[in-house]
Design a protein around this motif. Structure first.
Motif, PDB file in Angstrom:
ATOM      1  N   UNK A 447     -55.657 -18.668  49.851  1.00  0.00           N
ATOM      2  CA  UNK A 447     -55.600 -19.930  50.259  1.00  0.00           C
ATOM      3  C   UNK A 447     -57.035 -20.375  50.358  1.00  0.00           C
ATOM      4  N   UNK A 448     -58.063 -18.926  51.487  1.00  0.00           N
ATOM      5  CA  UNK A 448     -59.710 -18.990  50.736  1.00  0.00           C
ATOM      6  C   UNK A 448     -60.591 -19.757  49.270  1.00  0.00           C
ATOM      7  N   UNK A 449     -59.911 -19.624  48.970  1.00  0.00           N
ATOM      8  CA  UNK A 449     -60.260 -20.323  46.876  1.00  0.00           C
ATOM      9  C   UNK A 449     -60.176 -21.668  46.684  1.00  0.00           C
ATOM     10  N   UNK A 450     -59.252 -21.913  47.937  1.00  0.00           N
ATOM     11  CA  UNK A 450     -58.976 -23.486  48.009  1.00  0.00           C
ATOM     12  C   UNK A 450     -60.312 -24.169  48.398  1.00  0.00           C
ATOM     13  N   UNK A 451     -60.925 -23.445  49.154  1.00  0.00           N
ATOM     14  CA  UNK A 451     -62.186 -24.029  50.357  1.00  0.00           C
ATOM     15  C   UNK A 451     -63.049 -23.754  49.675  1.00  0.00           C
ATOM     16  N   UNK A 452     -63.661 -24.794  49.700  1.00  0.00           N
ATOM     17  CA  UNK A 452     -65.898 -24.792  49.538  1.00  0.00           C
ATOM     18  C   UNK A 452     -66.213 -25.589  50.637  1.00  0.00           C
ATOM     19  N   UNK A 453     -67.931 -24.798  51.210  1.00  0.00           N
ATOM     20  CA  UNK A 453     -67.181 -24.949  52.435  1.00  0.00           C
ATOM     21  C   UNK A 453     -69.073 -25.042  52.170  1.00  0.00           C
ATOM     22  N   UNK A 454     -69.580 -25.777  53.060  1.00  0.00           N
ATOM     23  CA  UNK A 454     -71.334 -26.714  53.367  1.00  0.00           C
ATOM     24  C   UNK A 454     -71.671 -26.536  54.383  1.00  0.00           C
ATOM     25  N   UNK A 455     -72.137 -25.731  54.975  1.00  0.00           N
ATOM     26  CA  UNK A 455     -72.635 -25.899  56.986  1.00  0.00           C
ATOM     27  C   UNK A 455     -73.625 -26.275  57.308  1.00  0.00           C
ATOM     28  N   UNK A 456     -73.574 -26.738  58.423  1.00  0.00           N
ATOM     29  CA  UNK A 456     -75.465 -27.023  58.859  1.00  0.00           C
ATOM     30  C   UNK A 456     -75.965 -25.598  59.260  1.00  0.00           C
ATOM     31  N   UNK A 457     -75.623 -24.630  59.353  1.00  0.00           N
ATOM     32  CA  UNK A 457     -76.327 -23.227  59.357  1.00  0.00           C
ATOM     33  C   UNK A 457     -75.998 -22.975  58.230  1.00  0.00           C
ATOM     34  N   UNK A 458     -77.232 -23.223  57.471  1.00  0.00           N
ATOM     35  CA  UNK A 458     -77.263 -22.545  55.535  1.00  0.00           C
ATOM     36  C   UNK A 458     -77.050 -21.037  55.969  1.00  0.00           C
ATOM     37  N   UNK A 459     -76.044 -20.917  54.344  1.00  0.00           N
ATOM     38  CA  UNK A 459     -76.321 -19.287  54.560  1.00  0.00           C
ATOM     39  C   UNK A 459     -76.989 -19.134  53.041  1.00  0.00           C
ATOM     40  N   UNK A 460     -77.893 -17.991  52.794  1.00  0.00           N
ATOM     41  CA  UNK A 460     -78.752 -17.816  51.665  1.00  0.00           C
ATOM     42  C   UNK A 460     -78.269 -16.366  51.667  1.00  0.00           C
ATOM     43  N   UNK A 461     -78.563 -15.324  50.971  1.00  0.00           N
ATOM     44  CA  UNK A 461     -79.259 -14.260  50.922  1.00  0.00           C
ATOM     45  C   UNK A 461     -80.502 -13.505  50.374  1.00  0.00           C
ATOM     46  N   UNK A 462     -81.057 -12.395  50.490  1.00  0.00           N
ATOM     47  CA  UNK A 462     -81.947 -12.137  49.310  1.00  0.00           C
ATOM     48  C   UNK A 462     -81.861 -12.217  47.998  1.00  0.00           C
ATOM     49  N   UNK A 463     -82.034 -12.523  47.519  1.00  0.00           N
ATOM     50  CA  UNK A 463     -82.500 -12.387  45.905  1.00  0.00           C
ATOM     51  C   UNK A 463     -83.178 -13.973  45.328  1.00  0.00           C
ATOM     52  N   UNK A 464     -82.360 -14.282  44.062  1.00  0.00           N
ATOM     53  CA  UNK A 464     -83.010 -15.330  43.158  1.00  0.00           C
ATOM     54  C   UNK A 464     -81.791 -16.593  43.175  1.00  0.00           C
ATOM     55  N   UNK A 465     -83.062 -17.219  43.026  1.00  0.00           N
ATOM     56  CA  UNK A 465     -81.982 -18.335  43.419  1.00  0.00           C
ATOM     57  C   UNK A 465     -81.160 -18.836  42.363  1.00  0.00           C
ATOM     58  N   UNK A 466     -80.605 -18.523  41.354  1.00  0.00           N
ATOM     59  CA  UNK A 466     -79.776 -18.126  40.328  1.00  0.00           C
ATOM     60  C   UNK A 466     -78.682 -17.831  40.508  1.00  0.00           C
ATOM     61  N   UNK A 467     -78.593 -16.421  41.199  1.00  0.00           N
ATOM     62  CA  UNK A 467     -77.842 -15.446  42.257  1.00  0.00           C
ATOM     63  C   UNK A 467     -77.182 -16.220  43.486  1.00  0.00           C
ATOM     64  N   UNK A 468     -78.042 -17.083  44.411  1.00  0.00           N
ATOM     65  CA  UNK A 468     -77.392 -17.593  45.338  1.00  0.00           C
ATOM     66  C   UNK A 468     -76.117 -19.266  44.735  1.00  0.00           C
ATOM     67  N   UNK A 469     -76.781 -19.607  44.211  1.00  0.00           N
ATOM     68  CA  UNK A 469     -76.097 -20.614  43.109  1.00  0.00           C
ATOM     69  C   UNK A 469     -75.029 -19.746  42.358  1.00  0.00           C
ATOM     70  N   UNK A 470     -75.081 -18.865  42.339  1.00  0.00           N
ATOM     71  CA  UNK A 470     -74.162 -18.580  41.229  1.00  0.00           C
ATOM     72  C   UNK A 470     -72.848 -17.804  42.040  1.00  0.00           C
ATOM     73  N   UNK A 471     -72.844 -17.395  43.799  1.00  0.00           N
ATOM     74  CA  UNK A 471     -72.265 -16.956  44.023  1.00  0.00           C
ATOM     75  C   UNK A 471     -70.864 -17.297  44.307  1.00  0.00           C
ATOM     76  N   UNK A 472     -70.799 -18.806  43.987  1.00  0.00           N
ATOM     77  CA  UNK A 472     -70.026 -19.638  44.360  1.00  0.00           C
ATOM     78  C   UNK A 472     -68.913 -19.347  43.251  1.00  0.00           C
ATOM     79  N   UNK A 473     -68.818 -18.503  42.410  1.00  0.00           N
ATOM     80  CA  UNK A 473     -67.815 -17.951  41.353  1.00  0.00           C
ATOM     81  C   UNK A 473     -67.999 -17.509  40.673  1.00  0.00           C
ATOM     82  N   UNK A 474     -67.471 -15.779  40.779  1.00  0.00           N
ATOM     83  CA  UNK A 474     -68.093 -14.978  39.754  1.00  0.00           C
ATOM     84  C   UNK A 474     -67.610 -15.878  38.421  1.00  0.00           C
ATOM     85  N   UNK A 475     -68.941 -14.656  37.710  1.00  0.00           N
ATOM     86  CA  UNK A 475     -68.494 -15.111  36.086  1.00  0.00           C
ATOM     87  C   UNK A 475     -69.327 -15.660  35.995  1.00  0.00           C
ATOM     88  N   UNK A 476     -69.903 -17.082  36.399  1.00  0.00           N
ATOM     89  CA  UNK A 476     -70.532 -18.212  36.459  1.00  0.00           C
ATOM     90  C   UNK A 476     -71.560 -18.196  35.110  1.00  0.00           C
TER      91      UNK A 476
END
Length: 623
Positions: A447-476
């Motif tokens: 169910x939750x894999x069907x959704x993508x979210x872009x929220x007003x309060x952004x959430x990014x973790x401590x890591x590279x920009x590459x890793x933060x974007x790749x968080x959207x899909x495993x194995x990208x």
């Protein structure tokens, strides 16, 4: 900062105990609500290690017993030396034999101590590992309302400090408890075998020591509580001042902040030195009482030697036992406080394990293999509290690929609707379907894999920009990440950074701008390639130029997808296929922008009020 947060006692890991640990023993102790029940439950986690614990028990007893026997043998050697010096002939063979036995005893005592510590360390770490694993799994099964109702610091404290407390106590205090009991019993037995009279003298000093300790501990407890309270206030003040450092500077409150710090720091200093001074009196007074006991033992022992009732070496052995006599009492006193604190920590951990979990998935839960994005709300009812309904009889029919805007005043239920859609909360009535399938019959992960979210309060973790974007899909792949960044109009600014896609974002991602953060979250959503998109006013806190870029990126992201857009600025959703106007948890109006304006209802009022406010704002700017 609330008083509750300021004065919350800080859990600290247990420390190894020794004879000088009275200060810690007098710190305010957090007590369990159900000591026996929690202790019993904690012992269940030790059952798989019962044979290892048996080995620990045996090793601790043997190590302690060997240490207790040693003074008696040294006393015998002293007697032989004394007799030899007084003309009875020096028995070097007997002395050598005793020294050899003593060496063997000390070696075995050290060996068993090592075995006990090694085995107990394994038991403690494996027990806490299993407990921590259960809690981690539990946290993944808890509903969103659990996290909404708990401070993050409280959960972190349970997961870090409380586990450290349990681990240290199991590893150190349990063995020390056994050792203290065996030492106490063994020392009394050995003293009685030497002289019951001298034993009585030593035992009589015990009540005096307890009385002195209790009186001083009671006085120091007041200062320790004040110290903890002041420390909490100081931590809160420092955290607030550093978090809001720019605001403090802008409004010129540096002097006020420094004065506040000085005031709290002086309070902390006053309580700290008083608590340490008062608790520090315990050891000198204990030594004083102990020395009185040694004096009496020496006098009585000398008289008994003169009467030939005991040997000279027995006095030496007895004095050593008398010195050991107070040590286990000191340890037991400190351990009792630590055990109280540990059981309280275990109780807090078990409270997490006992929390109500998400409703279990049905055994025949299905998945949507090729989602279209059709969404229906049928007679949906929901309230955060059973006696306070928020949404009543909501009916919505969303076709695949449509853009649905959700508007309304604060507290109308816009975000609640999205949480229900993703099944973060359970419905009180009605049902929600995606592509005709009831979401309660779907696997949550699907169910939750069907959704993508872009929220007003952004959430990014401590890591590279590459890793933060790749968080959207495993194995990208790296190419897919870069393509997603280009689609989100983020590639250009990323390449201007010193390390490009390998730039490391700090914990709050404060080393890039708010607009840049938003572009990265959009890139992450593009990479995930969702069937249904949720946008929560993603452009409300960025400049106009960045807003244009973000809007372009979102338009590309929304193309061909069912999109739910939570909007506060109504000018951004004029092209939506369907606008749901919510108020007090109900959809009071629905339709497209032009139809709702023509209707002249609640939406028209909201839109015109914003337009008027914007016009007035522009006039102010011109003036």
């Amino acid at each position: 900062m609330s008083d509750k947060r300021k004065e919350e006692p800080q859990m600290r890991p247990a420390m190894p105990m020794g004879r000088g640990n009275f200060g810690r023993g007098n710190m305010p102790v957090q007590k369990a609500k159900d000591f026996k029940g929690t202790l019993y439950r904690l012992t269940h986690y030790l059952k798989p290690h019962k044979y290892r614990l048996l080995a620990v028990l045996l090793a601790t007893i043997l190590s302690t017993v060997f240490g207790i026997v040693a003074p008696d043998l040294m006393g015998k050697a002293t007697t032989i030396l004394f007799n030899g010096a007084t003309g009875h002939g020096m028995q070097f063979g007997a002395i050598l034999h005793i020294l050899l036995v003593l060496a063997i005893l000390y070696i075995f005592s050290s060996l068993f101590t090592y075995v006990q510590q090694y085995v107990m360390a394994g038991v403690a770490q494996k027990t806490v590992y299993e407990l921590r694993k259960q809690v981690n799994d539990k946290l993944s099964r808890l509903p969103l309302k659990f996290y909404d109702g708990r401070p993050n610091g409280d959960i972190l404290s349970r997961f870090i400090n409380d586990f450290d407390n349990i681990s240290n106590t199991l590893q150190q205090s349990l063995a020390q408890l056994i050792s203290a009991v065996v030492t106490f019993v063994g020392v009394i037995v050995m003293m009685l075998t030497i002289s019951p009279l001298m034993t009585l003298v030593v035992v009589l000093t015990l009540p005096l020591s307890i009385i002195v300790t209790r009186v001083i501990a009671k006085k120091s407890q007041v200062f320790f509580k004040g110290q903890q309270r002041s420390l909490g206030k100081l931590n809160a003040h420092v955290e607030e001042m550093y978090t809001g450092h720019k605001i403090v500077k802008v409004y010129g409150h540096e002097k006020k902040s420094i004065n506040q710090f000085k005031e709290i720091n002086e309070q902390l200093y006053g309580f700290a030195w008083k608590s340490q001074y008062v608790s520090g009196l315990i050891m000198p007074l204990m030594n004083f009482i102990g020395n009185i006991g040694y004096l009496l033992v020496s006098v009585i022992g000398g008289l008994l030697v003169m009467k030939r009732a005991i040997e000279i070496g027995d006095i030496q052995a007895f004095i050593q036992y008398a010195r050991q006599f107070s040590q286990p009492i000191t340890q037991l006193s400190s351990i009792s406080n630590i055990v109280q604190s540990t059981i309280a920590s275990a109780e807090r951990v078990f409270e997490l394990l006992d929390e109500m979990e998400e409703v279990a998935e049905p055994k025949d839960a299905t998945v949507i293999e090729t989602p279209k994005g059709e969404v229906q709300f049928e007679h949906v009812q929901f309230g955060y509290k059973s006696d306070a309904p928020l949404i009543e009889d909501m009916n919505i029919d969303v076709k695949a690929g449509q853009t649905i805007a959700i508007v309304g005043p604060t507290g109308a239920g816009k975000t609640t609707l999205v949480n229900l859609l993703m099944r973060f909360y359970e419905l009180n009535g009605g049902k929600i379907t995606i592509d005709g399938k009831d979401i309660t019959h779907l696997k949550r992960s699907n169910l939750r894999s069907l959704f993508g979210m872009v929220l007003q309060d952004t959430w990014l973790f401590n890591g590279t920009i590459m890793d933060n974007i790749a968080y959207g899909r495993e194995g990208a792949s790296e190419e897919e990440v870069i393509q997603a960044a280009k689609s989100a109009y983020a590639d250009r600014f990323i390449r201007t950074l010193p390390d490009g896609y390998n730039t490391i974002l700090n914990e709050e991602a404060s080393n890039i701008s708010q607009g840049q953060k938003q572009l990265l979250t959009i890139a992450r959503a593009i990479l995930s390639n969702p069937s249904i998109l949720i946008l929560d006013e993603a452009t409300s806190s960025v400049d106009t130029r960045t807003e244009v870029l973000i809007q372009k990126a979102m338009n590309e992201l929304m193309s061909g997808r069912t999109s739910f857009v939570i909007a506060h600025r109504l000018s951004t959703i004029r092209e939506a296929d369907l606008i749901l106007v919510m108020n007090h948890g109900k959809v009071v109006e629905q339709g497209n922008h032009h139809a709702l304006l023509a209707k002249g209802g609640f939406y028209a009022e909201l839109y015109n009020s914003q337009f008027t406010a914007n016009s007035a704002s522009n006039v102010v700017r011109v003036i």
